[in-house]
Scaffold this motif. Structure first.
Motif, short mmCIF file in Angstrom:
data_model
loop_
_atom_site.label_atom_id
_atom_site.label_comp_id
_atom_site.label_asym_id
_atom_site.label_seq_id
_atom_site.Cartn_x
_atom_site.Cartn_y
_atom_site.Cartn_z
N VAL A 44 2.31 2.01 -3.55
CA VAL A 44 1.43 2.58 -4.58
C VAL A 44 0.79 3.90 -4.15
O VAL A 44 0.04 4.49 -4.92
N ASP A 45 1.10 4.38 -2.98
CA ASP A 45 0.54 5.64 -2.50
C ASP A 45 1.25 6.80 -3.16
O ASP A 45 2.47 6.98 -3.02
N TYR A 46 0.52 7.60 -3.92
CA TYR A 46 1.11 8.69 -4.69
C TYR A 46 1.12 10.02 -3.95
O TYR A 46 1.52 11.02 -4.49
N LYS A 47 0.66 10.07 -2.73
CA LYS A 47 0.53 11.35 -2.01
C LYS A 47 1.85 11.94 -1.63
O LYS A 47 2.81 11.48 -1.33
N LYS A 64 0.82 -1.21 0.00
CA LYS A 64 0.00 0.00 0.00
C LYS A 64 0.85 1.25 0.00
O LYS A 64 0.54 2.23 -0.69
N LYS A 65 1.95 1.24 0.73
CA LYS A 65 2.84 2.39 0.73
C LYS A 65 3.54 2.56 -0.61
O LYS A 65 3.78 3.68 -1.05
#
Length: 91
Positions: free
Chosen positions: A88-91, A85-86
């Protein structure tokens, strides 16, 4: 990215022929399908594939409103861990 592009990308990164990568992926898929029924399979770091039993139930057909009996079945479930999850996190 489709299957061919995925195989090409792995082939470039590893330096192995595309045909060999394709054979490995097909074999991995067969092993996954044969064993996921018995127990959850953790692939990579943070991706788990398992099967879940769904009970029989009644549902409504939205097109005509009829009640339909849905039989019990086994369905696949994929769980993604924190690491994935980290990634693919684009933030």
């Amino acid at each position: 990215m489709n299957k061919k592009e995925y195989i090409r990308a792995i082939s470039k990164k590893v330096g192995v022929k595309k045909d060999d990568i394709k054979k490995i992926m097909e074999c991995a898929y067969e092993v996954l399908c044969e064993n996921v029924i018995k127990e959850p399979i953790k692939i990579f770091d943070g991706i788990t594939i398992e099967t879940v039993e769904k009970d029989a139930c009644r549902r409504r057909n939205p097109q005509n409103g009829e009640t339909v009996d849905v039989p019990a079945k086994r369905v696949p479930r994929v769980k993604f861990g924190v690491t994935f999850k980290k990634a693919v996190d684009y933030k």
